[in-house]
Structure formats: structure tokens, C-alpha cells
Motif scaffolding. Structure first.
Motif, PDB file in Angstrom:
ATOM      1  N   ILE A  55      76.579 -21.641 106.890  1.00 22.12           N
ATOM      2  CA  ILE A  55      76.010 -23.677 106.784  1.00 22.12           C
ATOM      3  C   ILE A  55      76.946 -24.090 108.359  1.00 22.12           C
ATOM      4  O   ILE A  55      76.025 -24.958 108.829  1.00 22.12           O
ATOM      5  CB  ILE A  55      77.071 -23.624 106.268  1.00 22.12           C
ATOM      6  CG1 ILE A  55      76.148 -22.818 104.467  1.00 22.12           C
ATOM      7  CG2 ILE A  55      77.455 -25.244 105.752  1.00 22.12           C
ATOM      8  CD1 ILE A  55      76.852 -23.525 103.398  1.00 22.12           C
ATOM      9  N   ALA A 202      69.287 -19.444 101.530  1.00 26.33           N
ATOM     10  CA  ALA A 202      69.715 -19.947 100.523  1.00 26.33           C
ATOM     11  C   ALA A 202      70.685 -21.564 100.633  1.00 26.33           C
ATOM     12  O   ALA A 202      70.923 -22.565  99.856  1.00 26.33           O
ATOM     13  CB  ALA A 202      71.542 -18.669  99.990  1.00 26.33           C
ATOM     14  N   ILE A 203      70.727 -21.155 101.881  1.00 24.13           N
ATOM     15  CA  ILE A 203      71.486 -23.040 102.737  1.00 24.13           C
ATOM     16  C   ILE A 203      70.541 -23.760 103.351  1.00 24.13           C
ATOM     17  O   ILE A 203      71.037 -25.119 103.483  1.00 24.13           O
ATOM     18  CB  ILE A 203      72.089 -22.819 103.873  1.00 24.13           C
ATOM     19  CG1 ILE A 203      72.146 -21.698 104.736  1.00 24.13           C
ATOM     20  CG2 ILE A 203      74.033 -20.944 102.850  1.00 24.13           C
ATOM     21  CD1 ILE A 203      72.192 -21.999 106.143  1.00 24.13           C
ATOM     22  N   GLN A 206      70.723 -27.126 101.986  1.00 20.40           N
ATOM     23  CA  GLN A 206      71.793 -27.985 101.280  1.00 20.40           C
ATOM     24  C   GLN A 206      71.787 -28.792 102.972  1.00 20.40           C
ATOM     25  O   GLN A 206      72.853 -28.894 104.125  1.00 20.40           O
ATOM     26  CB  GLN A 206      73.222 -27.057 101.709  1.00 20.40           C
ATOM     27  CG  GLN A 206      72.834 -26.514 100.893  1.00 20.40           C
ATOM     28  CD  GLN A 206      72.991 -26.939  99.391  1.00 20.40           C
ATOM     29  OE1 GLN A 206      73.476 -28.375  99.587  1.00 20.40           O
ATOM     30  NE2 GLN A 206      72.667 -26.551  98.453  1.00 20.40           N
ATOM     31  N   SER A 327      82.402 -15.070  95.203  1.00 24.13           N
ATOM     32  CA  SER A 327      81.584 -15.226  94.633  1.00 24.13           C
ATOM     33  C   SER A 327      80.916 -16.083  93.758  1.00 24.13           C
ATOM     34  O   SER A 327      80.170 -16.555  92.919  1.00 24.13           O
ATOM     35  CB  SER A 327      80.695 -13.620  94.223  1.00 24.13           C
ATOM     36  OG  SER A 327      81.393 -13.179  93.381  1.00 24.13           O
ATOM     37  N   ILE A 340      81.226 -21.893  94.351  1.00 26.53           N
ATOM     38  CA  ILE A 340      79.678 -21.623  94.532  1.00 26.53           C
ATOM     39  C   ILE A 340      79.514 -23.045  95.234  1.00 26.53           C
ATOM     40  O   ILE A 340      78.615 -23.185  95.845  1.00 26.53           O
ATOM     41  CB  ILE A 340      79.035 -21.872  93.099  1.00 26.53           C
ATOM     42  CG1 ILE A 340      79.262 -19.902  92.620  1.00 26.53           C
ATOM     43  CG2 ILE A 340      77.428 -21.403  93.197  1.00 26.53           C
ATOM     44  CD1 ILE A 340      79.118 -20.195  90.880  1.00 26.53           C
ATOM     45  N   GLU A 341      80.220 -24.155  95.367  1.00 25.33           N
ATOM     46  CA  GLU A 341      79.797 -25.054  96.131  1.00 25.33           C
ATOM     47  C   GLU A 341      80.280 -25.213  97.434  1.00 25.33           C
ATOM     48  O   GLU A 341      79.945 -25.149  97.923  1.00 25.33           O
ATOM     49  CB  GLU A 341      80.579 -25.984  95.017  1.00 25.33           C
ATOM     50  CG  GLU A 341      80.047 -27.503  95.841  1.00 25.33           C
ATOM     51  CD  GLU A 341      81.251 -28.860  95.359  1.00 25.33           C
ATOM     52  OE1 GLU A 341      82.078 -28.681  94.283  1.00 25.33           O
ATOM     53  OE2 GLU A 341      81.968 -29.283  95.626  1.00 25.33           O
ATOM     54  N   ASN A 343      80.729 -21.853  98.850  1.00 27.83           N
ATOM     55  CA  ASN A 343      79.309 -21.018  99.379  1.00 27.83           C
ATOM     56  C   ASN A 343      77.718 -21.843  99.342  1.00 27.83           C
ATOM     57  O   ASN A 343      77.322 -21.579 101.147  1.00 27.83           O
ATOM     58  CB  ASN A 343      78.893 -19.753  98.321  1.00 27.83           C
ATOM     59  CG  ASN A 343      80.130 -19.060  98.549  1.00 27.83           C
ATOM     60  OD1 ASN A 343      81.195 -19.084  98.656  1.00 27.83           O
ATOM     61  ND2 ASN A 343      80.359 -17.810  97.132  1.00 27.83           N
ATOM     62  N   THR A 344      77.533 -22.666  98.938  1.00 28.57           N
ATOM     63  CA  THR A 344      76.546 -23.295  99.084  1.00 28.57           C
ATOM     64  C   THR A 344      76.591 -24.522 100.057  1.00 28.57           C
ATOM     65  O   THR A 344      74.986 -25.082 100.233  1.00 28.57           O
ATOM     66  CB  THR A 344      75.418 -23.882  97.893  1.00 28.57           C
ATOM     67  OG1 THR A 344      76.052 -24.587  97.266  1.00 28.57           O
ATOM     68  CG2 THR A 344      75.172 -22.697  97.018  1.00 28.57           C
ATOM     69  N   THR A 345      77.144 -25.564 100.249  1.00 27.77           N
ATOM     70  CA  THR A 345      77.417 -26.231 101.000  1.00 27.77           C
ATOM     71  C   THR A 345      78.152 -26.514 102.025  1.00 27.77           C
ATOM     72  O   THR A 345      78.207 -27.579 102.432  1.00 27.77           O
ATOM     73  CB  THR A 345      78.049 -27.900  99.611  1.00 27.77           C
ATOM     74  OG1 THR A 345      79.482 -27.733  99.869  1.00 27.77           O
ATOM     75  CG2 THR A 345      77.062 -28.005  98.594  1.00 27.77           C
ATOM     76  N   LYS A 378      82.692 -20.014 105.938  1.00 29.00           N
ATOM     77  CA  LYS A 378      82.565 -20.599 104.514  1.00 29.00           C
ATOM     78  C   LYS A 378      82.353 -22.104 105.302  1.00 29.00           C
ATOM     79  O   LYS A 378      81.331 -22.784 104.696  1.00 29.00           O
ATOM     80  CB  LYS A 378      82.691 -20.849 103.299  1.00 29.00           C
ATOM     81  CG  LYS A 378      82.006 -19.232 102.831  1.00 29.00           C
ATOM     82  CD  LYS A 378      80.760 -19.143 102.857  1.00 29.00           C
ATOM     83  CE  LYS A 378      80.302 -17.421 102.283  1.00 29.00           C
ATOM     84  NZ  LYS A 378      79.201 -17.343 103.326  1.00 29.00           N
TER      85      LYS A 378
END
Ligand SMILES: Cc1cc2nc3c(=O)[nH]c(=O)nc-3n(C[C@H](O)[C@H](O)[C@H](O)COP(=O)(O)OP(=O)(O)OC[C@H]3O[C@@H](n4cnc5c(N)ncnc54)[C@H](O)[C@@H]3O)c2cc1C
Length: 428
Positions: A55, A202-203, A206, A327, A340-341, A343-345, A378
Motif C-alpha cells: 500500500i 488485494a490492495i 484501495q 490478520s 482488516i481495515e 491491512n486493506t487501506t 502496513k
């Protein structure tokens, strides 16, 4: 012969309020802007993490691209190189007959070591590396105390700085630049060339925080003058409910803290003082504080024992629990949702960061440095002083011991999840 200055861009990816650039233009006939994608920034660490996750890597590529486009609009470009600065820069100095190299000095050890290596090698070529310090709201030389005497207690630092120091005006954005003649300016690396071992798919959706100076200035303008920002004229809003999300641009220097400050003062003149203006200034002061503390104490913030005078705290070395935290598979639904937020944003609010960090350190009893290293991978806005400084304080080993008492997991749950939605889930 014309005087050429190499302008080595690092975490200062902007044209506005950039003293290094303004000075280089004043002291040279031509400049050579350079950015190095240093391979060490994308390597695995000893904490089983990667230094820069996908990210932030993506955000970095976008930010350098933004700078490239801004320089292209002025008829030039930026030389993009993949390699270690201490190997790349002396070669470029030879090749382009550079008279001086300008850069911004950082405060954390790895970054200052690179500066020192570059400086030593350039010295052998009889070329000076000039240092600028342009990352903070308050200039070091304008503080009412020398670095070694800066108060460790944040409240004192804040009080004295606000009372006795001034925020300087911004440097003017250059409108004209003469560039060194370069045949090939180099390609930007792609995300999969730089990001290792990660699920890039996955990213890639975003896109909320996009790198670059233009994006930063647009976001700041919208925040202050339209939509969310203006809606916040409601003074009953509580602390922690307003987030500017400026941190990623500030971390890479796409945005200068002084620009934020003065733009906020303009907005204040138009609309009156808003409660969230003070909160942002407070955030910028915290940011300065950690940078100055790093300058004062160097590496101590990276050590598990930090500033603690107590015997080493005993932590559990529980890798499955640490992995569950990373995770978002713990027994705590709110922590899971926040991880999770993250890890994804790449982004979490300050209270959410405190909550997941408090959970790791005090509920799971896992050594804080593992959490700090995971955040380093991250966070889209990772900055060494802000990350390791906040973590050390939270773990009770920071230099301002007064700060450590406020991290109570249940209190933070009430702040982050005031309606108790996740607590209900836990009971169900
Ligand atoms: C464990 C932990 C790790 C953190 N790691 C980082 C990090 O790597 N990089 C980072 O920029 N911030 C970090 N922070 C601080 C803070 O959480 C973020 O700066 C903030 O959440 C960013 O959101 P915002 O831009 O909306 O902040 P706002 O509340 O709008 O504040 C404005 C700016 O002030 C600065 N700021 C605000 N609070 C802090 C603070 N406590 N410490 C340092 N600077 C602050 C940021 O640059 C921010 O953009 C961390 C906090 C914790 C508890």
C-alpha cells in the motif's frame, strides 16, 4: 562552466514550501532532480515483516510520479534510479559534473546513516552535501531551546513552543526551473517490481488516498473548504470524531506542515475557529515532538527496553497469537475489524491505532516492537519517529513517562466503538 546542483529528493516530494529546491535554484544555473528507489526499503526485516508493504509502495510510486509530472510541466523531469543513494549519487556527480548535492536530512538512524555514507563519498570527490531540515512545523533553530534541552514532557514542549516560537511563512513555489540536460530520465518502477511477497490484487482497489502533491493540496482544500471539513462547523463534535487523513502526504512530504498551518489560518479567517483546526495543529505538534525527540535521543526509540529504567518486562513469545492479531483473527471482533481495515487501506485513526496496539501489548502480552514493525510495513503514512515514538510511549517505555497511563483497552473500545456494536457481537 555553468554551476549544476543535484537535488536529491527523499521524503520531500513537492514543489511548494521546499527550501532545498528554492535554495538550489538560487545557487545554481541548472539543477538535476533525482529520486532513488532504495532496494533496502523493500526488504524483509528481522521481525518477519517487510519494510514497505504494497500500500505504501503504491503511494510512493504515485507521489514520485506526481513530482515528475510537476517538473515536466516546467520543461524538465526527475531522474529516477533504482539503487542505493551512496552508490548512485557519486556516479551521477561525476557524469553530470555536479558542483553540490542538496538534500533534506532525516532523524531516524537508517536514513541519517545513508546521508553520512553519501556525504563521506562525495567528500572524496570534493563535492559538498548540503543538509536541509524542512519536515517540521517549527524550525529547529526557532525553538526556544536547543535540541538537547527540549522538554521530554509533551505538554511542556507544546506550551513553550506555542508561546515562544513562530511558524515561518512558506517558501514560494518555483515557476521556472533550468534543468541539466539528460538523455534518459528513467522509468518509474511498477508495484510488482518493488513489492515482495504480497497480494497486490488485494490492495489495488484501495484508491482513496492517492500519492502526489496535487492530490494532497486538493484534499487539504476540500477538507478545509467543502464537504466534510465545512460540515464540521458543528461545535458539538467530540474529540476523535474528526480525521483529516493528511498523514500519508505529510509523511512523504507531498504536503508541508507549514502549508497545512497557513491554509488553516486562512480558512479560520473566513469561517472562524473550528474545533478541528486545533486538533490538527495539536497533531502537527505531536509530529514535531517525535521528530525532535528522535533527534535528541537517536536510536533508543527502536529498542524494546526504550527509556525504561525497570528490568525488562516479560512478554510471551506467541507467534500464532501475533499472527492472529496481524490478520484480524483474535477473540476480539473490534480489533479484528480494525486490523482488516489496516491491512486493506493502510490507514487507521489515532484512537484505533492505540486500541489495536494496546490490545497487542497489554491483552496479548506480545512485545511491542513486533507490532511497531508490522505497522511499519502496513501504514500508508509510516514515519519512523511518529510510529516508533507512539509505540514506545504506548508500551510504557517512551521518554515522557506521564503518557503511558492513558492506554486502557476498555476506555479505547468506548471511544472507537461508542455504540458498542462490536461488543454486542462478542456477547452474541
Ligand atoms: C501506535 C501508533 C503508531 C502511529 N504511527 C504513525 C506513523 O507511522 N505516521 C504518522 O504520521 N502517524 C502515526 N501515528 C499518529 C496518528 O495516529 C496519525 O498521525 C493520525 O491518525 C493520522 O490521521 P490524520 O491525518 O487524520 O490526523 P489528524 O488528527 O488530522 O492530525 C494532523 C496531522 O498531525 C500528525 N499527527 C497527529 N497525531 C499524531 C501523533 N500522535 N503522533 C505523530 N503525529 C501525529 C499527522 O501527521 C496528522 O496527519 C501513530 C499513532 C499510534 C498510536
Amino acid at each position: 562552466m555553468s554551476k549544476k546542483i543535484l537535488v536529491w529528493f527523499r521524503n520531500d516530494l513537492r514543489l511548494h514550501d521546499n527550501e532545498m529546491l528554492v535554495e538550489a535554484l538560487a545557487k545554481s544555473d541548472e539543477i538535476l532532480p533525482v529520486f532513488c528507489f532504495d532496494p533496502r526499503q523493500f526488504e524483509p526485516t528481522s521481525y518477519q515483516t517487510i519494510k514497505t508493504g504494497s500500500i505504501r509502495t503504491k503511494f510512493l510510486i504515485e507521489s514520485v510520479k506526481g513530482l515528475r509530472e510537476a517538473l515536466q510541466a516546467l520543461g524538465g523531469d526527475i531522474l529516477i534510479v533504482q539503487g542505493k543513494p551512496e552508490e548512485v549519487l557519486p556516479e551521477l556527480v561525476n557524469q553530470y559534473e555536479i558542483a553540490e548535492v542538496y538534500h533534506h536530512r532525516e532523524v531516524a538512524s537508517e536514513e541519517t546513516e545513508v546521508s553520512t555514507l553519501v556525504e563521506d563519498l562525495l567528500w572524496k570527490q570534493k563535492v559538498n552535501l548540503r543538509h536541509f531540515i524542512g519536515h517540521t512545523l517549527y524550525n529547529k533553530e526557532d525553538l526556544p531551546f536547543p535540541i538537547k534541552d527540549i522538554p521530554d514532557v509533551f505538554a511542556q514542549f507544546k506550551k513553550k513552543t506555542e508561546r515562544d516560537a513562530i511558524v515561518k511563512p512558506c517558501f514560494v513555489t518555483p515557476q521556472q526551473i533550468s534543468f541539466v540536460n539528460v538523455e534518459a530520465w528513467g522509468d518509474l518502477p511498477t508495484l510488482d517490481q518493488l513489492a515482495i511477497n504480497e497480494n497486490i490484487e488485494a490492495i489495488t482497489t484501495q484508491d482513496e488516498i492517492i500519492g502526489g502533491e496535487n492530490e494532497a493540496l486538493t484534499h487539504l482544500h476540500e477538507f478545509l473548504h467543502t464537504g466534510e471539513g465545512m460540515a464540521l462547523s458543528n461545535t458539538s463534535l467530540k474529540k476523535n470524531t474528526i480525521i483529516s487523513k493528511l498523514s500519508a502526504w505529510l509523511a512523504l512530504g507531498c504536503l508541508s506542515p507549514r502549508e497545512v498551518y497557513w491554509k488553516m489560518k486562512d480558512a479560520e479567517a473566513n469561517y472562524g475557529l473550528k474545533p478541528y483546526f486545533n486538533q490538527i495543529i495539536l497533531g502537527l505538534l505531536w509530529r514535531d515532538y517525535f521528530r525532535f525527540m528522535f533527534k535528541k535521543y537517536g536510536n533508543t526509540f527502536f529498542k524494546p527496553k526504550g527509556f525504561s529504567l525497570q528490568p525488562n518486562k516479560k512478554y510471551d513469545l506467541d507467534t500464532p497469537l501475533l499472527n492472529a492479531w496481524k490478520s484480524g483473527n483474535t477473540a476480539q471482533p473490534l480489533v479484528n475489524s480494525l486490523m482488516i481495515e489496516l491491512n486493506t487501506t493502510g490507514y487507521l485513526s489515532n484512537a484505533a491505532r492505540q486500541l489495536v496496539a494496546t490490545y497487542l501489548v497489554y491483552e496479548l502480552n506480545i512485545k511491542w516492537v513486533y507490532g511497531a514493525a508490522y505497522f511499519e510495513e502496513k501504514l500508508i503514512d509510516y514515519a519512523p519517529a511518529s510510529n516508533w515514538g507512539n509505540w514506545a510511549n504506548l508500551a510504557g517505555v517512551g521518554n515522557d513517562l506521564r503518557l503511558t497511563t492513558s492506554f486502557d483497552f476498555q476506555k479505547l473500545v468506548k471511544i472507537v466503538d461508542p455504540k458498542g456494536i462490536y461488543t454486542q457481537e462478542l456477547r452474541a
